[in-house]
Design an enzyme around this catalytic site. Structure first.
Site, PDB file in Angstrom:
ATOM      1  CD1 TRP A  17      20.675  60.677 -10.741  1.00 59.81           C
ATOM      2  CD2 TRP A  17      19.214  61.948  -9.611  1.00 59.81           C
ATOM      3  NE1 TRP A  17      21.217  60.974  -9.514  1.00 59.81           N
ATOM      4  CE2 TRP A  17      20.347  61.751  -8.796  1.00 59.81           C
ATOM      5  CE3 TRP A  17      18.153  62.705  -9.106  1.00 59.81           C
ATOM      6  CZ2 TRP A  17      20.457  62.291  -7.513  1.00 59.81           C
ATOM      7  CZ3 TRP A  17      18.255  63.244  -7.832  1.00 59.81           C
ATOM      8  CH2 TRP A  17      19.393  63.040  -7.051  1.00 59.81           C
ATOM      9  CG  ASP A  74      19.427  65.660 -14.981  1.00 62.27           C
ATOM     10  OD1 ASP A  74      20.489  66.284 -14.830  1.00 62.27           O
ATOM     11  OD2 ASP A  74      18.824  65.090 -14.049  1.00 62.27           O
ATOM     12  CE  LYS A  98      25.202  65.484  -7.982  1.00 67.42           C
ATOM     13  NZ  LYS A  98      24.009  65.174  -8.725  1.00 67.42           N
TER      14      LYS A  98
HETATM   15  C1  LIG Z   1      22.546  65.123  -8.330  1.00 62.06           C
HETATM   16  C2  LIG Z   1      21.616  65.006  -9.462  1.00 62.06           C
HETATM   17  C3  LIG Z   1      20.342  65.600  -9.460  1.00 62.06           C
HETATM   18  C4  LIG Z   1      19.795  66.332  -8.245  1.00 62.06           C
HETATM   19  O1  LIG Z   1      20.417  67.518  -8.006  1.00 62.06           O
HETATM   20  P1  LIG Z   1      19.964  68.462  -6.791  1.00 62.06           P
HETATM   21  O2  LIG Z   1      20.905  69.606  -6.909  1.00 62.06           O
HETATM   22  O3  LIG Z   1      20.125  67.679  -5.522  1.00 62.06           O
HETATM   23  O4  LIG Z   1      18.548  68.845  -7.024  1.00 62.06           O
HETATM   24  C5  LIG Z   1      19.537  65.482 -10.568  1.00 62.06           C
HETATM   25  N1  LIG Z   1      19.962  64.801 -11.655  1.00 62.06           N
HETATM   26  C6  LIG Z   1      21.170  64.209 -11.697  1.00 62.06           C
HETATM   27  C7  LIG Z   1      21.586  63.471 -12.918  1.00 62.06           C
HETATM   28  C8  LIG Z   1      22.030  64.300 -10.609  1.00 62.06           C
HETATM   29  O5  LIG Z   1      23.244  63.704 -10.648  1.00 62.06           O
END
Ligand SMILES: *Cc1c(COP(=O)(O)O)cnc(C)c1O
Length: 375
Positions: A108, A182, A206
């Site tokens: 990521w 993030d 998530k």
């Molecule tokens: C799932 C995820 C993303 C991407 O999310 P989207 O909603 O598909 O854009 C980005 N960063 C992390 C850490 C993730 O787990």
């Protein structure tokens, strides 16, 4: 609020995302689907500017602020575009077109570095790639640019299963710049030390709710510096000024996430409540699974113990030719979505807040039985 289940027990869902939600939340959303609180409307059918939805929105913001102890000088924004959208919106809003640093600890943050380079001079301050993303480079070794507008980390790498168990203190490292995290895949699983953070973002799918909602929590002084090319709907100043209603917000996502915030706040573990209770449970759940994997020679966990994620546990069978059998047997036992990410292979068990401890126990029992029948 909760409706007693008249259905058979549901399988345990180990998906990395979209992922398991608290069963109680699903029951509430189902019960309110056609008529929210006597309004005669389902939430999906309401104007985002009407009093019913405004009440839902205000409670969600208030509960999230309480849950994560977000200080008053941070704004909570409900946006769209997901974590990948924020990979662009953060540099568009914060970089001022200059230099930004990214620490690459997995798939990521690798994407974040690449995307930031479209809008700013993006530099890799440290990378765990040489070690296969199984550890976090020691912050004292990071090459932080003196002129960086901010430094970005992914505080929990969902694919590689690497988690920061302490956020870096950039000021102590001699770099008094904002830290961007993030935290998509571990938000609301543990407290956040806001003294060390300038901006946190997370896609909801998530650990918080359905896909389509993205949460941004940003220090007020970082708002208002967007590049002219930043789309208005993603300029944090515009979003903040309009209480996340410059354009139609993801109303269903905000509603379900609000039910989840309320659920987390009501959790109890001994003397602990809310986030502290959830964190204690998460530590116990992940600890059990990693202890089992470490004690077995049939399974292997690639991530170094100090960096292991409480939320996403990648693991491998010593005999990878048994992978399909393993997954079929798991599914037959009601243990779903254990297949690892295609870029890593093997297996991955995601143990988000809504995964009951009994689900982890059922997984461990299956791991034990599969190993025994394979001997
Ligand atoms: C799932 C995820 C993303 C991407 O999310 P989207 O909603 O598909 O854009 C980005 N960063 C992390 C850490 C993730 O787990």
């Amino acid at each position: 609020m909760s409706t007693p289940s008249v259905l058979a027990p549901r399988p345990y869902n180990f998906s990395a995302g979209p992922a398991v939600l608290p069963e109680e939340v699903l029951h509430t959303a189902a019960a309110e689907m056609l008529d929210w609180h006597g309004s005669g409307m389902g939430v999906m059918e309401m104007s985002h500017r009407g009093p019913e939805f405004i009440a839902i929105y205000e409670k969600a913001v208030r509960d999230l602020r309480t849950l994560l102890a977000v200080p008053e000088h941070f704004k909570i924004l409900f946006m769209q575009g997901g974590g990948l959208g924020e990979n662009a919106f953060v540099p568009l809003n914060l970089s001022r077109g200059g230099v930004v640093d990214v620490v690459v600890t997995g798939g990521w943050s690798q994407k974040s570095l690449k995307e930031a380079a479209k809008y700013a001079t993006a530099r890799c301050a440290a990378s765990g790639e040489a070690g296969g993303f199984t550890a976090i480079p020691d912050p004292v070794t990071w090459q932080i640019s003196p002129d960086a507008a901010y430094l970005h980390i992914c505080s929990n790498e969902t694919i590689h299963g690497v988690e920061f168990h302490e956020l870096p203190d950039l000021a102590a490292l001699g770099a008094d710049i904002p830290l961007v995290i993030d935290c998509s895949s571990h938000i609301a699983s543990r407290p956040i030390d806001w003294r060390r953070v300038g901006l946190a973002f997370a896609g909801a799918q998530k650990n918080l709710g359905p896909s389509g909602l993205t949460i941004v929590i940003v220090r007020e002084d970082l708002i208002g510096h967007a590049l002219p090319i930043c789309p208005s709907a993603f300029d944090y100043a515009t979003v903040a000024k309009n209480d996340s209603m410059y354009n139609t917000p993801p109303t269903w996502g905000i509603y379900v996430a609000g039910l989840v915030f309320d659920w987390v706040l009501r959790q109890q573990e001994g003397d602990l409540t809310g986030l502290a209770a959830i964190e204690a449970r998460n530590i116990r759940k992940a600890g059990k699974l990693y202890d089992f994997l470490d004690a077995s020679s049939f399974y292997r966990c690639p991530v170094q113990p100090a960096a292991r994620s409480r939320m996403n546990a990648p693991f491998f069978l010593a005999d990878e030719s048994r992978n399909a059998d393993f997954l079929a047997g798991a599914k037959a036992r009601g243990l779903l979505q254990l297949k690892g990410h295609r870029s890593v292979g093997g297996m991955r068990a995601s143990l988000y807040n809504a995964m009951p401890e009994a689900g982890v126990d059922a997984l461990i029992a299956y791991l034990r039985d599969f190993e025994q029948t394979s001997a």
